[in-house]
Design a protein around this motif. Structure first.
Motif, PDB file in Angstrom:
ATOM      1  N   LEU A  73       0.712  -0.972  -0.610  1.00 22.76           N
ATOM      2  CA  LEU A  73      -0.190  -0.228  -0.032  1.00 22.76           C
ATOM      3  C   LEU A  73       0.522   1.023   0.298  1.00 22.76           C
ATOM      4  CD1 LEU A  73      -2.347  -1.181   2.502  1.00 22.76           C
ATOM      5  CD2 LEU A  73      -2.464  -0.759   0.082  1.00 22.76           C
ATOM      6  N   GLU A  74       2.021   1.373   0.662  1.00 20.12           N
ATOM      7  CA  GLU A  74       2.732   2.405   0.888  1.00 20.12           C
ATOM      8  C   GLU A  74       3.577   2.229   0.251  1.00 20.12           C
ATOM      9  OE1 GLU A  74       2.643   4.823   3.072  1.00 20.12           O
ATOM     10  OE2 GLU A  74       0.695   3.746   3.913  1.00 20.12           O
ATOM     11  N   ALA A  75       4.167   1.624  -0.542  1.00 21.50           N
ATOM     12  CA  ALA A  75       5.765   1.176  -1.393  1.00 21.50           C
ATOM     13  C   ALA A  75       5.181   0.526  -2.859  1.00 21.50           C
ATOM     14  CB  ALA A  75       6.745   1.252  -1.235  1.00 21.50           C
ATOM     15  N   PHE A 113      -3.057  -4.058  -4.264  1.00 24.45           N
ATOM     16  CA  PHE A 113      -4.509  -5.381  -3.269  1.00 24.45           C
ATOM     17  C   PHE A 113      -4.371  -6.970  -3.749  1.00 24.45           C
ATOM     18  CE2 PHE A 113      -6.270  -0.940  -3.794  1.00 24.45           C
ATOM     19  CZ  PHE A 113      -6.346  -0.497  -1.897  1.00 24.45           C
ATOM     20  N   LEU A 114      -3.640  -6.554  -4.707  1.00 28.18           N
ATOM     21  CA  LEU A 114      -3.246  -8.640  -5.225  1.00 28.18           C
ATOM     22  C   LEU A 114      -2.676  -8.991  -4.021  1.00 28.18           C
ATOM     23  CD1 LEU A 114      -2.721  -8.228  -8.897  1.00 28.18           C
ATOM     24  CD2 LEU A 114      -4.754  -9.182  -7.925  1.00 28.18           C
ATOM     25  N   VAL A 115      -1.848  -8.389  -2.969  1.00 25.57           N
ATOM     26  CA  VAL A 115      -0.467  -8.620  -2.696  1.00 25.57           C
ATOM     27  C   VAL A 115      -1.348  -9.071  -1.554  1.00 25.57           C
ATOM     28  CG1 VAL A 115       1.683  -8.192  -0.939  1.00 25.57           C
ATOM     29  CG2 VAL A 115       1.226  -7.734  -3.025  1.00 25.57           C
ATOM     30  N   ALA A 116      -1.955  -8.906  -0.313  1.00 28.05           N
ATOM     31  CA  ALA A 116      -3.596  -8.963   0.188  1.00 28.05           C
ATOM     32  C   ALA A 116      -4.023 -10.678  -0.169  1.00 28.05           C
ATOM     33  CB  ALA A 116      -4.556  -7.800   0.345  1.00 28.05           C
ATOM     34  N   ILE A 117      -3.950 -10.701  -0.724  1.00 27.55           N
ATOM     35  CA  ILE A 117      -4.540 -12.262  -1.106  1.00 27.55           C
ATOM     36  C   ILE A 117      -3.417 -13.015  -1.208  1.00 27.55           C
ATOM     37  CG2 ILE A 117      -5.918 -13.066  -2.987  1.00 27.55           C
ATOM     38  CD1 ILE A 117      -7.193 -11.439  -5.129  1.00 27.55           C
ATOM     39  N   TYR A 118      -2.491 -12.398  -1.603  1.00 22.13           N
ATOM     40  CA  TYR A 118      -1.318 -13.681  -1.448  1.00 22.13           C
ATOM     41  C   TYR A 118      -0.692 -13.922  -0.001  1.00 22.13           C
ATOM     42  CZ  TYR A 118       2.320 -16.801  -2.618  1.00 22.13           C
ATOM     43  OH  TYR A 118       3.363 -17.547  -2.420  1.00 22.13           O
TER      44      TYR A 118
END
Length: 477
Positions: A143-145, A157-162
């Motif tokens: 979200l920040e970088a 937001f794909l990172v939140a899934i993984y």
């Protein structure tokens, strides 16, 4: 002398020079069959390599489907999503199996099953805390970088899934249980189940024409399945060896029960985290300096070369428990022999991989991944040179950890990591992604020199007496 009557002078001299008694010298095959130090470890390495080779073939097939389904730009974004999550995981996650193996090896002869269960529970709690922390960190970083690293808009937001896969990836306790029990066949082939699931899902998504979001979900589901299966097998192994489940073990006053465990875990975690900076964050560095498409090419070269690097990781899986036991038994000669033989074996593996890549690498890359990814060939050659150096350093690193030298290993990793980032920062803007591969060569060379000098100096300085009947008297195969 009467036995020499009737023989020619030459035959008589040969007969006289033969000892009158004593067993005949064992053949090379007989000495190999009697080997209790080298042969079982090489057999275990062969099992693990065969399982890893099968998983690597399936992984390459899965990546080939992903590259053709997503294209260079979207594949680069997909790579950044995975790399952010894995980097945070490996920076925060404790390599708890390393201190766990060392402490269990020191106490397994005298400790009660209940005490050993508490020791495993200590490792499990560290795994849970670090997994949750890594998942949270991955979401914050995305979200920040995200824009700085090449993730824009909804891609962050794909990172939140993984991150769900990162939160459920608890492996330290189960890994130590399987390694100490010698279940190397299980370690070799359990990974195939998750890779097969990932390949099946990738084929389905490719047939349906799905995009990057669905591929991230597929990777998440397969990773969670792998973790659940791995832990189920680890708990079953503990039950078979008579150790109660760590989930029900006494968890009170663990730091005072096992002094030094947390300090050892923190040291190995910092060392592993520094390795992560050069094995995961390097992709993010390439993305920042050269863009997502270059990061995709670089990631592909790293993943292919990792098939060979896996030999070093598997080697540590096999020999670390034995090195810990040998050092506790004061068997300096056994430690030196085991490290030297396995360094030679891994060197041969690295040379074969480099030769095969030189002869067939480019056409295979174009055939499997498409013409757009043929640029990974030069990167792959450079990376294999770096991998050969890291393979040589792996046995010495395990031996130094078994000698309770985690601080030294950490210090060497710090210096090598600084050298890596200085080299990569200078070379990537000038030469592109291959500059990061050159930085890996510098990193590996520094570790080889530091670990080899420290290991042989430590062995030479030690004056511990060899125990009677130690395995150091075993003939080499």
């Amino acid at each position: 002398m009467t036995d020499l009557i009737g023989l020619t002078p030459r035959a008589a001299r040969r007969h006289a020079s033969t000892p009158a008694s004593g067993p005949p010298r064992a053949s090379l095959r007989e000495r190999w069959q009697r080997s209790t130090l080298i042969r079982p470890r090489l057999v275990s390495l062969a099992h693990l390599m065969s399982g890893s080779l099968g998983a690597a073939v399936l992984m390459m097939a899965t990546l080939a489907i992903a590259t053709r389904a997503l294209g260079t730009q979207a594949f680069g974004t997909f790579v950044i999503v995975l790399t952010i999550s894995r980097t945070c995981e490996r920076l925060v996650r404790f390599e708890s199996w390393q201190p766990l193996i060392r402490f269990v090896a020191a106490e397994e002869e005298s400790a009660s099953p209940e005490r050993l269960a508490s020791l495993y529970a200590y490792s499990l709690l560290l795994d849970i805390a670090s997994a949750l922390g890594a998942a949270l960190l991955a979401v914050i970083v995305a979200l920040e970088a995200g824009p700085l690293l090449g993730l824009d808009g909804d891609a962050r937001f794909l990172v939140a899934i993984y991150a769900l896969a990162i939160a459920g990836n608890l492996r330290g306790m189960a890994s130590a249980a399987l390694r100490l029990a010698g279940r190397f066949r299980v370690l070799a082939y359990v990974q195939l189940a998750a890779v097969l699931l990932r390949l099946t899902l990738a084929c389905l998504l490719y047939a349906l024409g799905r995009g990057i979001t669905e591929f991230v979900v597929a990777w998440t589901v397969s990773q969670l399945f792998d973790s659940l299966l791995f832990n189920a097998l680890g708990l079953r192994t503990l039950k078979q060896t008579g150790i109660p489940s760590p989930w029900r073990a006494d968890k009170r006053h663990l730091p005072s029960k096992f002094p030094g465990f947390l300090r050892f875990a923190i040291s190995t975690n910092l060392s592993s985290g520094l390795r992560t900076l050069t094995h995961e964050m390097d992709t993010l560095l390439v993305s920042t300096l050269a863009g997502p498409a270059a990061a995709g090419l670089y990631y592909l070269s790293r993943r292919i070369a990792k098939v060979v690097q896996t030999a070093g990781d598997l080697l540590q899986t096999i020999i670390y428990p034995d090195l810990a036991r040998l050092w506790n038994q004061s068997s300096r000669k056994g430690v030196r022999r085991l490290v030297t033989m396995l360094q030679l074996a891994l060197g041969g593996i690295g040379l074969v991989a480099l030769a095969l890549c030189w002869l067939m690498g480019r056409p295979l890359l174009e055939f499997v991944f498409g013409d757009a990814f043929s640029g990974s060939f030069a990167l792959l050659l450079a990376q294999l040179v770096a991998i050969m150096l890291m393979l040589h350093a792996a046995p010495a690193r395990s031996a130094l950890l078994a000698m309770n030298r985690p601080s030294f290993v950490l210090a060497c990793s710090v210096l090598a990591t600084f050298a890596f980032f200085i080299t990569a920062t200078l070379l990537v803007p000038r030469y592109g992604a291959i500059g990061a591969n050159f930085a890996h060569i510098v990193f590996g060379l520094m570790l080889v020199l530091a670990f080899d000098i420290a290991l042989h100096g430590r062995l030479a300085a030690s004056r511990r007496p060899e125990p009677v009947g130690a395995s150091t008297k075993e003939p080499l195969p």
